[in-house]
Design a protein around this motif. Structure first.
Motif, PDB file in Angstrom:
ATOM      1  N   CYS A 193     -25.115  27.694  -4.788  1.00 27.29           N
ATOM      2  CA  CYS A 193     -24.924  27.150  -3.449  1.00 27.29           C
ATOM      3  C   CYS A 193     -25.378  25.697  -3.426  1.00 27.29           C
ATOM      4  O   CYS A 193     -26.166  25.265  -4.262  1.00 27.29           O
ATOM      5  CB  CYS A 193     -25.685  27.966  -2.403  1.00 27.29           C
ATOM      6  N   GLU A 194     -24.833  24.963  -2.460  1.00 29.50           N
ATOM      7  CA  GLU A 194     -25.188  23.565  -2.266  1.00 29.50           C
ATOM      8  C   GLU A 194     -25.315  23.312  -0.765  1.00 29.50           C
ATOM      9  O   GLU A 194     -24.582  23.893   0.034  1.00 29.50           O
ATOM     10  CB  GLU A 194     -24.106  22.643  -2.834  1.00 29.50           C
ATOM     11  N   VAL A 195     -26.228  22.433  -0.392  1.00 29.73           N
ATOM     12  CA  VAL A 195     -26.390  22.037   1.002  1.00 29.73           C
ATOM     13  C   VAL A 195     -26.026  20.562   1.084  1.00 29.73           C
ATOM     14  O   VAL A 195     -26.528  19.746   0.296  1.00 29.73           O
ATOM     15  CB  VAL A 195     -27.839  22.253   1.501  1.00 29.73           C
ATOM     16  N   TYR A 196     -25.137  20.230   2.015  1.00 28.15           N
ATOM     17  CA  TYR A 196     -24.711  18.853   2.227  1.00 28.15           C
ATOM     18  C   TYR A 196     -25.055  18.407   3.636  1.00 28.15           C
ATOM     19  O   TYR A 196     -24.979  19.188   4.587  1.00 28.15           O
ATOM     20  CB  TYR A 196     -23.196  18.711   2.020  1.00 28.15           C
ATOM     21  N   TYR A 197     -25.390  17.120   3.753  1.00 29.20           N
ATOM     22  CA  TYR A 197     -25.754  16.505   5.024  1.00 29.20           C
ATOM     23  C   TYR A 197     -24.867  15.275   5.193  1.00 29.20           C
ATOM     24  O   TYR A 197     -24.832  14.415   4.309  1.00 29.20           O
ATOM     25  CB  TYR A 197     -27.228  16.112   4.973  1.00 29.20           C
ATOM     26  N   ALA A 198     -24.125  15.218   6.299  1.00 27.44           N
ATOM     27  CA  ALA A 198     -23.223  14.085   6.537  1.00 27.44           C
ATOM     28  C   ALA A 198     -23.670  13.288   7.748  1.00 27.44           C
ATOM     29  O   ALA A 198     -24.041  13.854   8.780  1.00 27.44           O
ATOM     30  CB  ALA A 198     -21.798  14.582   6.747  1.00 27.44           C
ATOM     31  N   LYS A 199     -23.652  11.988   7.584  1.00 31.36           N
ATOM     32  CA  LYS A 199     -23.887  11.064   8.689  1.00 31.36           C
ATOM     33  C   LYS A 199     -23.195   9.754   8.346  1.00 31.36           C
ATOM     34  O   LYS A 199     -23.086   9.396   7.166  1.00 31.36           O
ATOM     35  CB  LYS A 199     -25.371  10.848   8.960  1.00 31.36           C
ATOM     36  N   GLY A 200     -22.696   9.083   9.353  1.00 36.61           N
ATOM     37  CA  GLY A 200     -22.036   7.800   9.132  1.00 36.61           C
ATOM     38  C   GLY A 200     -20.819   7.875   8.238  1.00 36.61           C
ATOM     39  O   GLY A 200     -20.451   6.894   7.617  1.00 36.61           O
ATOM     40  N   GLY A 201     -20.195   9.048   8.135  1.00 38.01           N
ATOM     41  CA  GLY A 201     -18.995   9.200   7.323  1.00 38.01           C
ATOM     42  C   GLY A 201     -19.249   9.473   5.853  1.00 38.01           C
ATOM     43  O   GLY A 201     -18.321   9.558   5.062  1.00 38.01           O
ATOM     44  N   ASP A 202     -20.514   9.609   5.460  1.00 39.44           N
ATOM     45  CA  ASP A 202     -20.862   9.905   4.070  1.00 39.44           C
ATOM     46  C   ASP A 202     -21.593  11.239   4.006  1.00 39.44           C
ATOM     47  O   ASP A 202     -22.396  11.561   4.882  1.00 39.44           O
ATOM     48  CB  ASP A 202     -21.770   8.819   3.486  1.00 39.44           C
TER      49      ASP A 202
END
Length: 102
Positions: A61-70
């Motif tokens: 599993c992987e956790v991703y965090y997006a802000k500002g389009g990245d």
């Protein structure tokens, strides 16, 4: 004056929509080839954030965090509970920072 306010609000709404779409696109790119298990979108005024857990083949599993389009990978592992723990902690941190998370 009222016309200016209406135009300003419509620009703000369009800007918010674009920011959210950019975060969604960034998450879609990094989640490619995996399955999104959990997802939450948080906003504070026009600041949008997105947090997801992606399940990969082989049980990783992987956790991703997006802000500002990245989008940034903030955790990974073979233990889904570990990814859930990071996801839960980060979503609580966002909420306690004044973000409305849904």
């Amino acid at each position: 004056m009222k016309k200016l306010l209406v135009v300003g609000c419509s620009v703000l709404v369009a800007s918010c929509s674009t920011i959210q779409q950019n975060n969604d696109s960034a998450i879609a790119a990094v989640a490619s080839g995996g399955e999104v298990q959990k997802s939450i979108t948080c906003n504070r005024c026009i600041d949008f954030r997105r947090l997801v857990i992606v399940q990969r083949s082989g049980g990783r599993c992987e956790v991703y965090y997006a802000k500002g389009g990245d989008a940034e990978k903030v955790a990974e592992g073979g233990d889904v509970d570990a990814c859930e723990s990071v996801y839960d902690r980060m979503s609580m941190d966002l909420a306690s920072s004044g973000f409305d998370c849904r």
